[in-house]
Design a protein around this motif. Structure first.
Motif, PDB file in Angstrom:
ATOM      1  N   ARG A  93     -17.652  -6.160   1.965  1.00 23.27           N
ATOM      2  CA  ARG A  93     -18.906  -6.209   2.684  1.00 23.27           C
ATOM      3  C   ARG A  93     -19.416  -4.779   2.820  1.00 23.27           C
ATOM      4  O   ARG A  93     -18.667  -3.872   3.143  1.00 23.27           O
ATOM      5  CB  ARG A  93     -18.696  -6.834   4.054  1.00 23.27           C
ATOM      6  CG  ARG A  93     -18.211  -8.278   3.935  1.00 23.27           C
ATOM      7  CD  ARG A  93     -17.746  -8.820   5.241  1.00 23.27           C
ATOM      8  NE  ARG A  93     -18.873  -9.028   6.130  1.00 23.27           N
ATOM      9  CZ  ARG A  93     -18.742  -9.416   7.386  1.00 23.27           C
ATOM     10  NH1 ARG A  93     -17.560  -9.620   7.899  1.00 23.27           N
ATOM     11  NH2 ARG A  93     -19.806  -9.592   8.142  1.00 23.27           N
ATOM     12  N   GLY A  94     -20.673  -4.605   2.572  1.00 24.89           N
ATOM     13  CA  GLY A  94     -21.257  -3.272   2.622  1.00 24.89           C
ATOM     14  C   GLY A  94     -21.567  -2.826   4.033  1.00 24.89           C
ATOM     15  O   GLY A  94     -21.548  -3.604   4.984  1.00 24.89           O
ATOM     16  N   THR A  95     -21.868  -1.554   4.170  1.00 26.21           N
ATOM     17  CA  THR A  95     -22.261  -0.991   5.453  1.00 26.21           C
ATOM     18  C   THR A  95     -23.722  -1.332   5.711  1.00 26.21           C
ATOM     19  O   THR A  95     -24.546  -1.284   4.803  1.00 26.21           O
ATOM     20  CB  THR A  95     -22.068   0.534   5.449  1.00 26.21           C
ATOM     21  OG1 THR A  95     -20.692   0.815   5.166  1.00 26.21           O
ATOM     22  CG2 THR A  95     -22.449   1.160   6.769  1.00 26.21           C
ATOM     23  N   TYR A 118     -27.039  -0.220   7.785  1.00 25.34           N
ATOM     24  CA  TYR A 118     -27.587   0.959   8.453  1.00 25.34           C
ATOM     25  C   TYR A 118     -28.882   0.628   9.188  1.00 25.34           C
ATOM     26  O   TYR A 118     -29.619  -0.276   8.805  1.00 25.34           O
ATOM     27  CB  TYR A 118     -27.899   2.046   7.415  1.00 25.34           C
ATOM     28  CG  TYR A 118     -26.691   2.548   6.673  1.00 25.34           C
ATOM     29  CD1 TYR A 118     -25.884   3.532   7.231  1.00 25.34           C
ATOM     30  CD2 TYR A 118     -26.366   2.054   5.416  1.00 25.34           C
ATOM     31  CE1 TYR A 118     -24.775   4.005   6.545  1.00 25.34           C
ATOM     32  CE2 TYR A 118     -25.262   2.513   4.722  1.00 25.34           C
ATOM     33  CZ  TYR A 118     -24.476   3.494   5.296  1.00 25.34           C
ATOM     34  OH  TYR A 118     -23.380   3.951   4.623  1.00 25.34           O
ATOM     35  N   ALA A 161     -24.909   3.891  10.960  1.00 22.06           N
ATOM     36  CA  ALA A 161     -24.197   2.654  10.608  1.00 22.06           C
ATOM     37  C   ALA A 161     -24.065   1.766  11.840  1.00 22.06           C
ATOM     38  O   ALA A 161     -23.685   2.229  12.916  1.00 22.06           O
ATOM     39  CB  ALA A 161     -22.818   2.993  10.064  1.00 22.06           C
ATOM     40  N   ALA A 180     -22.708  -1.599  11.203  1.00 22.05           N
ATOM     41  CA  ALA A 180     -21.601  -2.472  10.808  1.00 22.05           C
ATOM     42  C   ALA A 180     -21.022  -1.921   9.516  1.00 22.05           C
ATOM     43  O   ALA A 180     -21.760  -1.605   8.595  1.00 22.05           O
ATOM     44  CB  ALA A 180     -22.082  -3.902  10.608  1.00 22.05           C
ATOM     45  N   GLU A 181     -19.696  -1.805   9.461  1.00 24.82           N
ATOM     46  CA  GLU A 181     -19.063  -1.290   8.249  1.00 24.82           C
ATOM     47  C   GLU A 181     -17.680  -1.901   8.066  1.00 24.82           C
ATOM     48  O   GLU A 181     -17.088  -2.420   9.003  1.00 24.82           O
ATOM     49  CB  GLU A 181     -18.982   0.233   8.276  1.00 24.82           C
ATOM     50  CG  GLU A 181     -18.321   0.821   9.488  1.00 24.82           C
ATOM     51  CD  GLU A 181     -18.500   2.328   9.593  1.00 24.82           C
ATOM     52  OE1 GLU A 181     -18.781   2.988   8.585  1.00 24.82           O
ATOM     53  OE2 GLU A 181     -18.348   2.841  10.696  1.00 24.82           O
ATOM     54  N   GLU A 182     -17.210  -1.851   6.831  1.00 26.22           N
ATOM     55  CA  GLU A 182     -15.897  -2.385   6.472  1.00 26.22           C
ATOM     56  C   GLU A 182     -14.870  -1.263   6.588  1.00 26.22           C
ATOM     57  O   GLU A 182     -15.076  -0.173   6.058  1.00 26.22           O
ATOM     58  CB  GLU A 182     -15.958  -2.882   5.025  1.00 26.22           C
ATOM     59  CG  GLU A 182     -14.810  -3.721   4.606  1.00 26.22           C
ATOM     60  CD  GLU A 182     -14.975  -5.181   4.984  1.00 26.22           C
ATOM     61  OE1 GLU A 182     -13.984  -5.886   4.876  1.00 26.22           O
ATOM     62  OE2 GLU A 182     -16.062  -5.611   5.399  1.00 26.22           O
ATOM     63  N   VAL A 183     -13.789  -1.509   7.308  1.00 32.22           N
ATOM     64  CA  VAL A 183     -12.703  -0.535   7.419  1.00 32.22           C
ATOM     65  C   VAL A 183     -11.385  -1.250   7.129  1.00 32.22           C
ATOM     66  O   VAL A 183     -11.312  -2.474   7.184  1.00 32.22           O
ATOM     67  CB  VAL A 183     -12.651   0.127   8.823  1.00 32.22           C
ATOM     68  CG1 VAL A 183     -13.905   0.944   9.083  1.00 32.22           C
ATOM     69  CG2 VAL A 183     -12.444  -0.900   9.906  1.00 32.22           C
ATOM     70  N   ARG A 217     -14.125  -5.823   9.834  1.00 24.16           N
ATOM     71  CA  ARG A 217     -15.490  -5.409  10.127  1.00 24.16           C
ATOM     72  C   ARG A 217     -15.464  -4.552  11.387  1.00 24.16           C
ATOM     73  O   ARG A 217     -14.850  -4.929  12.384  1.00 24.16           O
ATOM     74  CB  ARG A 217     -16.356  -6.649  10.336  1.00 24.16           C
ATOM     75  CG  ARG A 217     -17.823  -6.399  10.161  1.00 24.16           C
ATOM     76  CD  ARG A 217     -18.134  -6.093   8.728  1.00 24.16           C
ATOM     77  NE  ARG A 217     -19.560  -6.122   8.501  1.00 24.16           N
ATOM     78  CZ  ARG A 217     -20.142  -5.526   7.509  1.00 24.16           C
ATOM     79  NH1 ARG A 217     -19.433  -4.871   6.625  1.00 24.16           N
ATOM     80  NH2 ARG A 217     -21.436  -5.589   7.347  1.00 24.16           N
ATOM     81  N   TYR A 218     -16.114  -3.405  11.324  1.00 24.15           N
ATOM     82  CA  TYR A 218     -16.153  -2.481  12.457  1.00 24.15           C
ATOM     83  C   TYR A 218     -17.598  -2.280  12.880  1.00 24.15           C
ATOM     84  O   TYR A 218     -18.474  -2.058  12.046  1.00 24.15           O
ATOM     85  CB  TYR A 218     -15.525  -1.138  12.058  1.00 24.15           C
ATOM     86  CG  TYR A 218     -15.643  -0.076  13.111  1.00 24.15           C
ATOM     87  CD1 TYR A 218     -15.001  -0.209  14.329  1.00 24.15           C
ATOM     88  CD2 TYR A 218     -16.408   1.058  12.888  1.00 24.15           C
ATOM     89  CE1 TYR A 218     -15.111   0.764  15.312  1.00 24.15           C
ATOM     90  CE2 TYR A 218     -16.526   2.044  13.851  1.00 24.15           C
ATOM     91  CZ  TYR A 218     -15.871   1.887  15.067  1.00 24.15           C
ATOM     92  OH  TYR A 218     -15.996   2.847  16.026  1.00 24.15           O
ATOM     93  N   TYR A 219     -17.837  -2.373  14.172  1.00 25.90           N
ATOM     94  CA  TYR A 219     -19.179  -2.208  14.739  1.00 25.90           C
ATOM     95  C   TYR A 219     -19.170  -0.985  15.643  1.00 25.90           C
ATOM     96  O   TYR A 219     -18.737  -1.070  16.796  1.00 25.90           O
ATOM     97  CB  TYR A 219     -19.570  -3.458  15.535  1.00 25.90           C
ATOM     98  CG  TYR A 219     -19.510  -4.715  14.709  1.00 25.90           C
ATOM     99  CD1 TYR A 219     -20.601  -5.112  13.943  1.00 25.90           C
ATOM    100  CD2 TYR A 219     -18.365  -5.491  14.667  1.00 25.90           C
ATOM    101  CE1 TYR A 219     -20.550  -6.254  13.164  1.00 25.90           C
ATOM    102  CE2 TYR A 219     -18.300  -6.639  13.888  1.00 25.90           C
ATOM    103  CZ  TYR A 219     -19.393  -7.007  13.152  1.00 25.90           C
ATOM    104  OH  TYR A 219     -19.336  -8.142  12.380  1.00 25.90           O
TER     105      TYR A 219
END
Length: 168
Positions: A37-39, A41, A47, A49-52, A139-141
């Protein structure tokens, strides 16, 4: 000899060999594809939401398949329990039940999942035999639930979408 070939061709095998299954195993395989899943912006480039990567801890109880197994259950439980939110006795019992049931590995509960890289490193520094990690996307917010009603929000405790258009 011709009758053997005819039998194999019609029956697709013999009583000892299933040639169709053999041929299929040579040409097919299953391999899971994990999408990234992409970030997402904001218009100013922040950012939201991003994938970590996150990590899950598991204990290997048998030294099969080239993995090192837990050597000392008491020592492992005593050292590892504080890092995954378990009491030492609870972790010791979990590991012993796995050994008694002749299991290859044991997953160590909810506190052993979704670990950060720093938490993983702290556990690795203990140098415990038989403790392995599995890397998983998460998923990181960065701004918690900011704009979650638009981009969607995944509730880890429920293991399902909580907000956004993809909610069931």
């Amino acid at each position: 000899m011709a009758d053997v070939f005819l039998y194999v061709q019609v029956a697709k095998g013999t009583s000892e060999h299933d040639y169709m299954a053999y041929a299929e195993s040579q040409w097919t395989s299953e391999q899971p594809l994990h999408g990234e899943r992409g970030t997402i912006y904001t218009s100013n480039g922040s950012a939201i939401a991003e994938e970590v990567s996150s990590y899950s801890v598991q204990a290997i109880l048998k030294d099969d398949y080239g993995y090192e197994a837990v050597e000392d259950i008491d020592h492992t439980a005593e050292q590892l329990a504080p890092y995954i939110g378990l009491e030492t006795n609870e972790l010791r019992d979990m590991l012993q039940r796995g050994v008694d049931a002749d299991r290859f590995q044991v997953e160590l509960g909810s506190g052993s999942r979704q670990l950060t890289y720093e938490e993983k490193e702290n556990i690795e520094d203990l140098e415990l035999a038989g403790i392995e990690f599995k890397t998983e996307p998460r998923r990181y917010y960065p701004n918690q639930d900011f704009a979650s009603h638009v981009v969607g929000y995944f509730d880890r405790s429920e293991d399902e979408p909580a907000w956004g258009w993809n909610r069931r």
